[in-house]
Design an enzyme around this catalytic site. Structure first.
Site, mmCIF file in Angstrom:
data_model
loop_
_atom_site.group_PDB
_atom_site.id
_atom_site.type_symbol
_atom_site.label_atom_id
_atom_site.label_comp_id
_atom_site.label_asym_id
_atom_site.label_seq_id
_atom_site.Cartn_x
_atom_site.Cartn_y
_atom_site.Cartn_z
ATOM 1 N N LYS A 1 50.838 38.315 28.069
ATOM 2 C CA LYS A 1 51.086 37.305 29.182
ATOM 3 C C LYS A 1 51.565 35.750 28.592
ATOM 4 C CE LYS A 1 48.526 39.214 32.780
ATOM 5 N NZ LYS A 1 48.039 39.153 34.053
ATOM 6 N N PRO B 1 54.893 39.250 41.509
ATOM 7 C CA PRO B 1 55.232 38.195 40.295
ATOM 8 C C PRO B 1 53.975 37.925 39.383
ATOM 9 C CG PRO B 1 55.474 36.799 42.054
ATOM 10 C CD PRO B 1 55.099 38.267 42.631
ATOM 11 N N ASP B 2 53.917 38.041 38.367
ATOM 12 C CA ASP B 2 52.848 37.683 37.382
ATOM 13 C C ASP B 2 52.650 36.221 37.325
ATOM 14 O OD1 ASP B 2 50.874 37.021 35.439
ATOM 15 O OD2 ASP B 2 51.057 39.245 34.777
ATOM 16 N N ILE B 3 52.009 35.402 37.952
ATOM 17 C CA ILE B 3 52.092 34.078 37.959
ATOM 18 C C ILE B 3 51.832 33.311 36.547
ATOM 19 C CG2 ILE B 3 51.542 31.806 39.425
ATOM 20 C CD1 ILE B 3 50.592 33.812 41.420
ATOM 21 N N ASN C 1 41.024 41.965 47.890
ATOM 22 C CA ASN C 1 40.133 42.258 46.839
ATOM 23 C C ASN C 1 38.752 41.272 46.994
ATOM 24 O OD1 ASN C 1 40.344 39.730 45.106
ATOM 25 N ND2 ASN C 1 42.184 40.335 44.886
ATOM 26 N N ASP D 1 48.034 42.882 42.436
ATOM 27 C CA ASP D 1 49.337 43.331 41.522
ATOM 28 C C ASP D 1 50.433 43.587 42.388
ATOM 29 O OD1 ASP D 1 48.084 42.522 38.837
ATOM 30 O OD2 ASP D 1 47.105 44.299 38.888
HETATM 31 N N1 CTP Z 1 47.534 36.852 37.315
HETATM 32 C C1 CTP Z 1 48.418 36.255 37.902
HETATM 33 N N2 CTP Z 1 49.338 36.988 38.687
HETATM 34 C C2 CTP Z 1 49.312 38.219 39.072
HETATM 35 C C3 CTP Z 1 48.338 38.832 38.214
HETATM 36 C C4 CTP Z 1 47.319 38.336 37.349
HETATM 37 O O1 CTP Z 1 48.694 34.856 37.540
HETATM 38 N N3 CTP Z 1 50.136 38.837 39.541
HETATM 39 C C5 CTP Z 1 46.610 36.380 36.290
HETATM 40 C C6 CTP Z 1 45.089 36.165 36.682
HETATM 41 O O2 CTP Z 1 44.720 35.107 37.605
HETATM 42 C C7 CTP Z 1 44.151 36.281 35.587
HETATM 43 C C8 CTP Z 1 44.996 37.116 34.646
HETATM 44 O O3 CTP Z 1 46.399 36.940 35.202
HETATM 45 O O4 CTP Z 1 44.107 34.993 35.049
HETATM 46 C C9 CTP Z 1 44.625 38.482 34.543
HETATM 47 O O5 CTP Z 1 45.000 39.234 35.596
HETATM 48 P P1 CTP Z 1 44.724 40.775 35.442
HETATM 49 O O6 CTP Z 1 44.898 41.370 36.817
HETATM 50 O O7 CTP Z 1 43.344 40.942 34.782
HETATM 51 O O8 CTP Z 1 45.711 41.482 34.411
HETATM 52 P P2 CTP Z 1 46.849 42.332 34.490
HETATM 53 O O9 CTP Z 1 47.879 42.016 34.007
HETATM 54 O O10 CTP Z 1 46.683 43.087 36.198
HETATM 55 O O11 CTP Z 1 46.184 43.809 34.029
HETATM 56 P P3 CTP Z 1 45.438 44.902 34.087
HETATM 57 O O12 CTP Z 1 45.161 44.927 35.823
HETATM 58 O O13 CTP Z 1 46.030 45.925 33.907
HETATM 59 O O14 CTP Z 1 43.941 44.670 33.690
#
Ligand code: CTP
Length: 399
Positions: free
Chosen positions: A343, A304-306, A208, A276
């Protein structure tokens, strides 16, 4: 405070170099150990003998001083210190630092150091106000370099204005604060930054447009307040700030592992633009056209959502403050508030990245801080300013 601290003092070639002799004395009066480094130009203003006598130390003078290299190489020299001070920092030295030059001992040490660097600029007012110096100063600040002065007043060249090196007591105060008086001293902060790259095959990836600018500015601002920062960064287009421990990663999963390896931390700030999704069927050899005209189909798996994982850790493992970002294009506050709840983080800094705001890829940001107390809109300001504001707020909670 500075007793028994080791200070590497780089003396630049300016008329204010005479004040550096007094600076050495005053630092030693307070129990600091001073290792002086002279640039070639500074030897026109002060002599190695007087500097060495005041410091009771060998003076390091030239990159190609082989005896010195045999005793202590330039890398060790710059790492053995607790703090590097550049006084006077001439326009030329600042330009070299900003540009990353390493063509003499002083500039090489400044490139090689992993310690905090404090500069005391000193130059003619026109040189100080020159756009090149303005640019270099901004660059150095965003790299996490600390500054003291310059002051306004009559100058040796007969002009009046900003450019006089700060007086010795002022420099001592800045040294004391750089060595530990910052409100985040002793606090460990993990910052994620930049994009991630998700491989399709060994030569292609999905990524990105994140530059890493905001995360870098935040890490630099935290260092300025005395925090120990682990900076976990994807392949960003801006260099990491000085004074942090850099962990370079490429994929979201590597970023996750690096973050968990860096814990425990008092604070975690998630400024990275994490992909994502990753390619589930990434090839381990370069994909070839097969002549059929059919494009390969990519399958995706969720990363994984860190942020969410760290925010949901058990209380004894979770950082006291977990901060996330939310880039939204509409209903910013509502979406970010929902994201904060989902989150599990303490704060979300939300920004409106819809077209026309000029925020994505720009130098300014307009953020809303969402916390348990509600939403607080910050005025539009430079990304560096946002970083400083955030660092101050963090200090307000965990200092
Ligand atoms: N983040 C993370 N790990 C991921 C995705 C996101 O740590 N796999 C963290 C980003 O660093 C940021 C926050 O989560 O601080 C928000 O990320 P965002 O991509 O905006 O949220 P999403 O959950 O992907 O929501 P959406 O794409 O539906 O807006």
């Amino acid at each position: 405070m500075i007793s028994s601290k080791r200070i590497l003092l780089v003396i630049g070639g300016g008329i204010a170099a005479y004040k550096s002799l007094d600076l050495i004395r005053r630092l030693r009066d307070r129990g600091a150990e001073v290792t002086p480094v002279l640039t070639q130009a500074s030897e026109h203003f002060v002599t190695p003998l007087s500097v060495s006598a005041l410091a009771s130390q060998k003076v390091y003078r030239d990159l190609f001083d082989l005896t010195a290299e045999a005793e202590m190489g330039h890398i060790e020299l710059s790492r053995a210190a607790d703090l590097v001070v550049v006084a006077p920092a001439t326009a030329d030295l600042m330009a070299k630092m900003a540009g990353g030059h390493a063509n003499d001992l002083a500039s090489t040490l400044l490139m090689a150091t992993d310690k905090r660097v404090l500069i005391a600029p000193s130059m003619n007012v026109r040189m100080w106000e020159h756009p090149a110096t303005r640019r270099n100063l901004a660059r150095l600040k965003s790299d996490g370099i600390l500054t003291v002065g310059p002051d306004e007043g009559p100058m040796a060249c007969g002009e009046f204005g900003f450019g006089r090196m700060a007086e010795v007591p002022q420099i001592i105060a800045a040294v004391e604060s750089a060595l530990g008086a910052g409100p985040l001293q002793g606090r460990h902060v993990v910052v994620t930054s930049g994009p991630t790259q998700e491989p399709i095959d060994p030569v292609r990836y999905i990524a990105n447009r994140s530059s890493g600018a905001q995360g870098t500015a935040i890490a630099a601002a935290l260092v300025q307040l005395g925090a120990r920062v682990t900076f976990v960064t994807g392949p960003a287009s801006v260099p990491p700030p000085a004074g942090v421990r850099v962990v370079a990663v490429e994929t979201a999963r590597q970023m996750r592992d690096a973050v968990f390896d860096a814990l425990p931390a008092d604070v975690a700030v998630f400024a990275a633009a994490v992909a994502d999704w990753r390619v589930a069927n990434a090839a381990d050899r370069k994909m070839k056209k097969d002549g059929s005209g059919r494009a390969p189909a990519l399958e995706f798996a969720e990363n994984p959502d860190i942020l969410a994982e760290v925010a949901h850790l058990a209380p004894d493992q979770r950082p006291r403050l977990v901060v996330g970002f939310a880039a939204e294009t509409d209903d910013v506050v509502a979406h970010a508030t929902a994201k904060r709840a989902r989150k599990g983080c303490d704060w979300i800094l939300a920004n409106d990245v819809s077209e026309g705001t000029g925020i994505m890829g720009g130098s300014e940001n307009e953020v809303t801080l969402i916390s348990a107390e509600g939403a607080e809109l910050w005025p539009r300001m430079a990304k560096d300013e946002v970083a400083r504001h955030l660092a101050q707020r963090i200090a307000g909670v965990v200092a």
